[in-house]
Write a protein that holds these residues in place. Structure first.
Motif, mmCIF file in Angstrom:
data_model
loop_
_atom_site.group_PDB
_atom_site.id
_atom_site.type_symbol
_atom_site.label_atom_id
_atom_site.label_comp_id
_atom_site.label_asym_id
_atom_site.label_seq_id
_atom_site.Cartn_x
_atom_site.Cartn_y
_atom_site.Cartn_z
ATOM 1 N N ALA A 6 0.850 -1.187 0.000
ATOM 2 C CA ALA A 6 0.000 0.000 0.000
ATOM 3 C C ALA A 6 0.884 1.235 0.000
ATOM 4 O O ALA A 6 2.012 1.212 0.517
ATOM 5 C CB ALA A 6 -0.916 0.017 1.218
ATOM 6 N N ALA A 7 0.374 2.305 -0.591
ATOM 7 C CA ALA A 7 1.076 3.584 -0.566
ATOM 8 C C ALA A 7 0.762 4.259 0.763
ATOM 9 O O ALA A 7 -0.201 5.015 0.888
ATOM 10 C CB ALA A 7 0.639 4.457 -1.733
ATOM 11 N N GLU A 8 1.557 3.958 1.770
ATOM 12 C CA GLU A 8 1.393 4.573 3.094
ATOM 13 C C GLU A 8 2.296 5.798 3.144
ATOM 14 O O GLU A 8 3.389 5.770 3.703
ATOM 15 C CB GLU A 8 1.725 3.563 4.189
ATOM 16 N N HIS A 9 1.830 6.869 2.530
ATOM 17 C CA HIS A 9 2.624 8.070 2.313
ATOM 18 C C HIS A 9 2.179 9.203 3.217
ATOM 19 O O HIS A 9 1.256 9.044 4.028
ATOM 20 C CB HIS A 9 2.535 8.494 0.848
ATOM 21 N N VAL A 10 2.825 10.346 3.061
ATOM 22 C CA VAL A 10 2.483 11.536 3.841
ATOM 23 C C VAL A 10 2.318 12.711 2.885
ATOM 24 O O VAL A 10 3.210 13.002 2.086
ATOM 25 C CB VAL A 10 3.571 11.863 4.881
ATOM 26 N N LEU A 11 1.167 13.376 2.953
ATOM 27 C CA LEU A 11 0.937 14.604 2.197
ATOM 28 C C LEU A 11 1.467 15.769 3.020
ATOM 29 O O LEU A 11 1.106 15.932 4.190
ATOM 30 C CB LEU A 11 -0.554 14.798 1.928
ATOM 31 N N VAL A 12 2.344 16.566 2.412
ATOM 32 C CA VAL A 12 2.923 17.723 3.096
ATOM 33 C C VAL A 12 2.357 18.992 2.477
ATOM 34 O O VAL A 12 2.350 19.150 1.250
ATOM 35 C CB VAL A 12 4.463 17.709 2.996
#
Length: 367
Positions: free
Chosen positions: A28-34
């Motif tokens: 999964a794309a477990e990313h962070v939006l900054v």
């Protein structure tokens, strides 16, 4: 143009199928939006993809370092204070994806403020790049089928093939199957993610010597200094340093030490400011450069093409710009679209990308 606050929003979007390679796999794309906010009401955005098996960062860690350390250090600075911002980020060791996302969000906010595209701010060489698609571990039949689908649907004709398994012949057979299926219609290169030893890498490259490979990337561990130099001295294709050459200092060490002959620039780990320094160094050293992918989502891919299109050197080769196609969804209001094997920069100021608030509300992990 003063920065008032920085947000770090964790989100998770499943992949249609896991992407597997020598150093790990991603489900999964477990990313962070900054988001970088200014006193003019402007918001710049970027995406931080944590890769704990490569750089040691996690989604939770990225959120924490941005909220607890970076945001207080940067609030009150101007968007033009990029050197000051960089110096303050550099006080903290590691955290490359977190630093890169903050840097790119600042550039996006600056572009939006000035009503100029980020690509134009950086260099403005072209408005698009050819696309290379990354093929993860699978059976020969499945990898050939994926390449066929990418070629037929999106016009992609360059493929980066993940290798590094044992026995070596398992992966060399896949590369051979791809070449036999497509002939000279496609460009192929291999990426071992440090999975083989130097001796295994040499054997694999001998087995693939007749397949017309464009590059070989990170086949063996970078800390095997003598083995790596021995391997590179034998190759007749450029050897790309990726994880081993993140900073300009790393690039200098790898190239002058004979451990690599080309480099990969990934904006997801060096942002725009450090990537620009690396580009200029590579240009001065006469190196081949590819724009790499950290399994980015659409926003990350928009950042990569914005930087890659800005310079003649980085736009010369196909960039790794298509892994968002493996995600089941994304956050952008207008999805990226690969046409005729190319990805164009987004129209509009900054990165030209906007976040869909409903999708963000659905996928964010902090509520």
């Amino acid at each position: 143009m003063k920065i008032t606050s920085i947000e770090a929003i964790p989100f998770a979007i499943p992949y249609r199928k896991p992407l597997k390679f020598a150093s790990g796999e991603v489900h999964a794309a477990e990313h962070v939006l900054v988001r970088v906010h200014t006193d003019d009401g402007i918001t710049g955005i970027a995406e931080a993809p944590p890769r704990p098996f490569t750089y040691g960062e996690t989604q939770t860690g990225i959120v924490a370092v941005i909220e607890q350390i970076f945001a207080p250090q940067i609030a009150g600075l101007s968007l033009l204070d990029r050197e000051v911002i960089g110096a303050r980020l550099a006080r903290t060791v590691g955290n490359p994806a977190a630093k890169a996302a903050v840097d790119m969000a600042v550039w996006d906010a600056l572009g939006r403020t000035l009503d100029v595209q980020v690509t134009e701010l950086l260099g403005g060489f072209t408005d698009r790049m050819r696309v290379s698609h990354m093929l993860g571990f699978d059976t020969p039949e499945a990898m050939v089928a994926e390449a066929e689908r990418m070629r037929e649907t999106h016009g992609i004709s360059t493929f980066k093939v993940k290798v590094g398994r044992r026995p070596v012949s398992l992966d060399t057979a896949i590369v051979r199957a791809l070449r036999e299926r497509f002939g000279d219609e496609v460009e192929l290169y291999v990426d071992g993610n440090r999975g083989w030893t130097a001796a295994e890498s040499a054997r694999a490259m001998r087995e693939m010597a007749d397949l017309g490979l464009t590059f070989a990337e990170e086949l063996c561990p970078a800390d095997d200094v003598l083995g790596r130099r021995w391997l590179v001295s034998q190759l007749d294709v450029p050897f790309i340093a990726d994880e081993s050459a993140v900073t300009p200092a790393d690039v200098t060490r790898e190239i002058l030490g004979g451990s690599a002959t080309a480099i990969s620039i990934k904006t997801a780990r060096t942002g725009f400011t450090q990537s620009q320094r690396t580009h200029h160094l590579a240009e001065g050293l006469g190196l081949e450069v590819v724009m790499g992918n950290q399994i980015d989502g659409q926003l990350g891919s928009a950042c990569t093409v914005a930087f890659g299109a800005a310079y003649q050197l980085t736009s010369r080769r196909a960039g790794e710009l298509s892994n968002f196609l493996d995600m089941s969804d994304d956050l952008l209001t207008e999805p990226l679209e690969i046409r005729g094997g190319e990805l164009a920069i987004r129209p509009g100021a900054g990165l030209g990308a906007e976040i869909d608030p409903d999708k963000l509300a659905h996928y964010r992990q902090d509520r």
